[in-house]
Design a protein around this motif. Structure first.
Motif: not given
Length: 335
Positions: A11, A19-20, A23, A26-27, A56-57, A82, A85-86, A89
């Motif tokens: 990744l 990447i975006f 992401t 996944i979301v 994720v945030t 998640g 990855i977030a 991103a």
């Protein structure tokens, strides 16, 4: 753990779009899964999306959380995958913004605007010119072209282009074809006036070849070089050395005359020089002169013709460019 490490390594080397995209997938995928696993906890798809986003945030409000074993197992997956990855991103987004700012400061971005003002050559004179433009036309975009490694001025309406202005690619990067006007300053680092004017002539020749319709104003060191610039179809000339010398001599013989020049050349103090359009009721120059005088302005010229007082009874042509002297408040009331 090895598999997760390999996945994260793959990744990291992905481009920003990859990447975006991953992401986003996944979301959305996790939101759908959580909604299907626990329809009572997340009755609406947006509720599941809200939970995934807050997870994720790492915000974690706690207003939604899985209660079933399957839901909690998938939540662990979101924690492990998640959040990483977030974070990646968000890091890529910050990196992209930083790279964009760096490219802008280094003058490597192409300007896309229209009806802008192009200034070629950075110096103290160019600095004052930019300041005057910002002061008098706060909404006008200015593009500065020079060879400096980083922009010499930071302003929301000033855009820097790094490169050789005699090369067509640099002028295209400044979107010269859709510019309103161009101002070329002489290179002060060249002490030989002939060489300085030669460089300026090379630049303005490239400008006129690419955009013959553009209004060009050029700073010239020696008056005898004007004929060469006229041949290049330059519209306006500013004689830097001669102008300063003549002003100094006149001030020596006529006390206070420099104050008049300063007021006419600067919009920051005193009466100023403005251009107005011909009105339908102005048939002759006398009509315009009397009308403007009643409003507090003095008509002094039509274009470069200063002999208005000798032809007051002459008709004003439709393409007349009338110049007046007045305060800024009076000018705004006239227009």
């Amino acid at each position: 753990m090895y598999i997760l490490q390999k996945l994260m390594n793959r990744l990291i080397v992905l481009n920003k779009f990859g990447i975006f995209s991953f992401t986003f997938f996944i979301v959305i995928f996790s939101s759908v899964v959580m909604h299907l696993i626990e329809p009572k906890t997340f009755p609406k798809w947006f509720d599941a999306l809200w939970y995934v986003m807050t997870t994720v945030t790492t915000v974690g409000y706690g207003d939604y959380y899985p209660v079933s074993t399957a839901g909690r197992i998938y939540a662990i997956f979101i924690f492990l995958i998640g959040i990483g990855i977030a974070g990646l991103a968000i890091g890529k987004l910050v990196e992209a913004l930083g790279a964009h700012r760096k490219r802008k400061e280094e003058g490597r971005l192409t300007f896309k605007g229209r009806n802008h003002f192009v200034i070629i050559g950075w110096s103290e004179k160019a600095k004052y010119a930019v300041s005057e433009i910002i002061e008098t036309h706060p909404n006008l975009e200015v593009v500065l072209i020079d060879n400096l490694t980083i922009t010499p001025i930071t302003h929301q309406n000033v855009h820097y282009i790094q490169g050789d202005p005699s090369i067509e690619e640099t002028l295209i990067q400044a979107n010269l074809k859709e510019a309103k006007s161009v101002l070329v300053f002489s290179d002060d680092s060249i002490h030989d006036s002939a060489l300085a004017d030669g460089k300026t002539l090379l630049i303005v020749t490239s400008v006129e070849r690419l955009t013959p319709h553009i209004h060009s104003t050029v700073e010239i060191k020696k008056e005898e070089h004007i004929k060469n610039f006229r041949h290049a179809k330059v519209d306006e000339f500013v004689l830097s050395h001669e102008t300063v010398s003549r002003m100094a001599v006149r001030s020596a013989f006529s006390k206070g005359i420099t104050e008049i020049y300063t007021q006419l050349l600067s919009h920051k103090e005193g009466e100023n020089l403005f251009e107005v359009r011909k009105r339908a009721e102005w048939v002759t120059y006398k009509d315009a002169f009397d009308s403007l005088l009643q409003q507090g302005a003095t008509l002094i010229a039509d274009g470069n013709d200063l002999s208005i007082n000798k032809k007051l009874n002459d008709s004003i042509p439709d393409d007349a460019r009338l110049y007046i002297i007045c305060s800024k408040d009076v000018y705004e009331s006239i227009i």
